[in-house]
Enzyme design. Sequence first.
Site, PDB file in Angstrom:
ATOM      1  N   ASN A 199     124.866  57.825  18.881  1.00 59.06           N
ATOM      2  CA  ASN A 199     125.840  56.861  19.379  1.00 59.06           C
ATOM      3  C   ASN A 199     127.135  57.034  18.570  1.00 59.06           C
ATOM      4  O   ASN A 199     127.268  56.476  17.485  1.00 59.06           O
ATOM      5  CB  ASN A 199     125.244  55.450  19.191  1.00 59.06           C
ATOM      6  CG  ASN A 199     125.951  54.404  20.009  1.00 59.06           C
ATOM      7  OD1 ASN A 199     126.987  54.660  20.608  1.00 59.06           O
ATOM      8  ND2 ASN A 199     125.382  53.213  20.035  1.00 59.06           N
ATOM      9  N   GLU A 232     123.381  42.112  11.167  1.00 61.13           N
ATOM     10  CA  GLU A 232     123.341  42.433  12.591  1.00 61.13           C
ATOM     11  C   GLU A 232     121.926  42.430  13.145  1.00 61.13           C
ATOM     12  O   GLU A 232     121.001  42.893  12.488  1.00 61.13           O
ATOM     13  CB  GLU A 232     123.824  43.867  12.794  1.00 61.13           C
ATOM     14  CG  GLU A 232     125.291  44.022  12.768  1.00 61.13           C
ATOM     15  CD  GLU A 232     125.630  45.493  12.980  1.00 61.13           C
ATOM     16  OE1 GLU A 232     126.688  45.880  12.527  1.00 61.13           O
ATOM     17  OE2 GLU A 232     124.836  46.220  13.582  1.00 61.13           O
ATOM     18  N   CYS A 289     122.868  57.723   4.567  1.00 61.85           N
ATOM     19  CA  CYS A 289     122.876  58.786   5.586  1.00 61.85           C
ATOM     20  C   CYS A 289     124.308  58.897   6.134  1.00 61.85           C
ATOM     21  O   CYS A 289     124.895  57.882   6.536  1.00 61.85           O
ATOM     22  CB  CYS A 289     121.905  58.438   6.718  1.00 61.85           C
ATOM     23  SG  CYS A 289     120.243  58.082   6.117  1.00 61.85           S
ATOM     24  N   CYS A 327     125.476  57.282   9.547  1.00 64.60           N
ATOM     25  CA  CYS A 327     125.112  55.884   9.799  1.00 64.60           C
ATOM     26  C   CYS A 327     126.188  54.937   9.274  1.00 64.60           C
ATOM     27  O   CYS A 327     126.586  55.019   8.109  1.00 64.60           O
ATOM     28  CB  CYS A 327     123.769  55.587   9.124  1.00 64.60           C
ATOM     29  SG  CYS A 327     123.389  53.845   8.990  1.00 64.60           S
ATOM     30  N   CYS A 373     123.095  49.613   2.708  1.00 69.66           N
ATOM     31  CA  CYS A 373     121.909  50.439   2.453  1.00 69.66           C
ATOM     32  C   CYS A 373     122.264  51.494   1.420  1.00 69.66           C
ATOM     33  O   CYS A 373     123.351  52.084   1.471  1.00 69.66           O
ATOM     34  CB  CYS A 373     121.457  51.094   3.751  1.00 69.66           C
ATOM     35  SG  CYS A 373     119.994  52.134   3.546  1.00 69.66           S
ATOM     36  N   CYS A 401     123.224  50.598  14.629  1.00 70.66           N
ATOM     37  CA  CYS A 401     123.142  49.792  13.418  1.00 70.66           C
ATOM     38  C   CYS A 401     124.359  49.934  12.509  1.00 70.66           C
ATOM     39  O   CYS A 401     124.845  51.017  12.266  1.00 70.66           O
ATOM     40  CB  CYS A 401     121.843  50.097  12.692  1.00 70.66           C
ATOM     41  SG  CYS A 401     121.912  50.983  11.179  1.00 70.66           S
ATOM     42  N   HIS A 445     114.925  63.330  11.136  1.00 69.50           N
ATOM     43  CA  HIS A 445     116.262  63.852  11.476  1.00 69.50           C
ATOM     44  C   HIS A 445     116.514  65.325  11.144  1.00 69.50           C
ATOM     45  O   HIS A 445     117.519  65.873  11.603  1.00 69.50           O
ATOM     46  CB  HIS A 445     117.382  62.996  10.879  1.00 69.50           C
ATOM     47  CG  HIS A 445     117.303  61.551  11.246  1.00 69.50           C
ATOM     48  ND1 HIS A 445     116.875  61.124  12.488  1.00 69.50           N
ATOM     49  CD2 HIS A 445     117.570  60.409  10.546  1.00 69.50           C
ATOM     50  CE1 HIS A 445     116.893  59.796  12.520  1.00 69.50           C
ATOM     51  NE2 HIS A 445     117.299  59.341  11.366  1.00 69.50           N
ATOM     52  N   CYS A 492     115.708  44.208  17.383  1.00 70.70           N
ATOM     53  CA  CYS A 492     115.921  45.117  16.259  1.00 70.70           C
ATOM     54  C   CYS A 492     116.557  44.283  15.149  1.00 70.70           C
ATOM     55  O   CYS A 492     117.608  43.681  15.356  1.00 70.70           O
ATOM     56  CB  CYS A 492     116.844  46.247  16.722  1.00 70.70           C
ATOM     57  SG  CYS A 492     117.305  47.348  15.386  1.00 70.70           S
TER      58      CYS A 492
HETATM   59  S1  SF4 Z   1     120.102  55.371   8.761  1.00 70.62           S
HETATM   60 FE1  SF4 Z   1     121.484  53.910   7.744  1.00 70.62          FE
HETATM   61  S2  SF4 Z   1     120.259  52.067   7.413  1.00 70.62           S
HETATM   62 FE2  SF4 Z   1     118.828  53.748   7.879  1.00 70.62          FE
HETATM   63  S3  SF4 Z   1     118.265  54.574   5.856  1.00 70.62           S
HETATM   64 FE3  SF4 Z   1     120.029  55.812   6.548  1.00 70.62          FE
HETATM   65  S4  SF4 Z   1     121.817  54.738   5.664  1.00 70.62           S
HETATM   66 FE4  SF4 Z   1     120.087  53.319   5.553  1.00 70.62          FE
END
Ligand code: SF4
Length: 351
Positions: free
Chosen positions: A297, A99, A125, A128, A121, A343, A223, A114
């Site tokens: 979001n 993306e 998180c 996410c 990943c 994302c 965060h 972006c």
């Molecule tokens: S926010 Fe998403 S893409 Fe970014 S480090 Fe955390 S899991 Fe990975």
Amino acid sequence: MAERNKHQSLIGMRLEELETYIEELGLEKFRAKQIFKWIYSKNVRDIDNLSDISKDARLKLQADPKALPIGSLNLITHQISKDGTEKFLFETKSGEKVESVLMKFEERDSVSACISSQIGCAVGCPFCATGTLGFKKNLSAAEIIEQVLFMQNISGERIDNIVYMGQGEPLSNYDNVVESIRMLRELVGIGVRHITVSTSGIVPRIDQLAKENLQINLALSLHDPTDEGRDFLVPINKKWPVLEVINSLNRYELITNRRVTIEYVMLEGVNDSFEKAKILGELVRNLHCNINLIPYNQTDVSDPFKRSPNSNIKKFKELLEKTSRNKTVTIRRERGHDINAACGQLANKHQ
Ligand code: SF4
């Protein structure tokens, strides 16, 4: 044949590599410079469109069974939001989805992109969409810069700012990301001060990046200012806790003389208490930084995370400004809400 085996596309080849490649196809070396100009200055993706190269030469560039295409990504979807944000879903040669998002800021007369650095990943998180995919693959430097060239090709816009804030943890794909930054600077002509890498806090890589002499911007997805909260929201914190990562930003700033950015997603009832605003303010008081508060979001109604109400974000900002002793705190403007521009949302739908 060495260059063909090393690359999947002409994008990503250095000039010397392209020269060797086209000589192997029986073409004159000087053609490489012409092709370079078409790829990086004119965003051409089709060999038939290299119009100042003779038809014979173009045929040679295509006829060999092992001839490489200009780019290796395919466009799967292209959506345009009501606010003009454009979202692109690409597919790699091996079928994974990537993306990228393009945002136009008329008031600043600038266009930002972006881009993604990995498929999935490993950081995981919980808020996410990409994190829920798990780690699949690192993107090559060529696949990273091709996102920029492809978006320029489709949109007709010239991109002037790049943020590595799409799918993936860029510093976990360190070599390809650093190589792609050099290529964006040298081949695509993007100023390094207009490139931002956003990390979840891989301390040894932040230290390594500081010594690359790249002069790029660094953003940390913090965060939560406490280890307890951050262990949950950004699980890599268990390896490199809050103070360690803040110390690494201090070192980064000392070596590069660049101000860093702290990113903070505002999640209702999770990390948006006024107590956390005070802890955060004190934590970054001695750091040369800006703080960016990001309204969450929400993916859909089943999403366990909710965005913090605007009134709460405003109060959090005020407290933060006070306790951090007047750091610049901004609230990120939301873009592309109607096209799932956060994302991982679009790739998830297509995986
Ligand atoms: S926010 Fe998403 S893409 Fe970014 S480090 Fe955390 S899991 Fe990975």
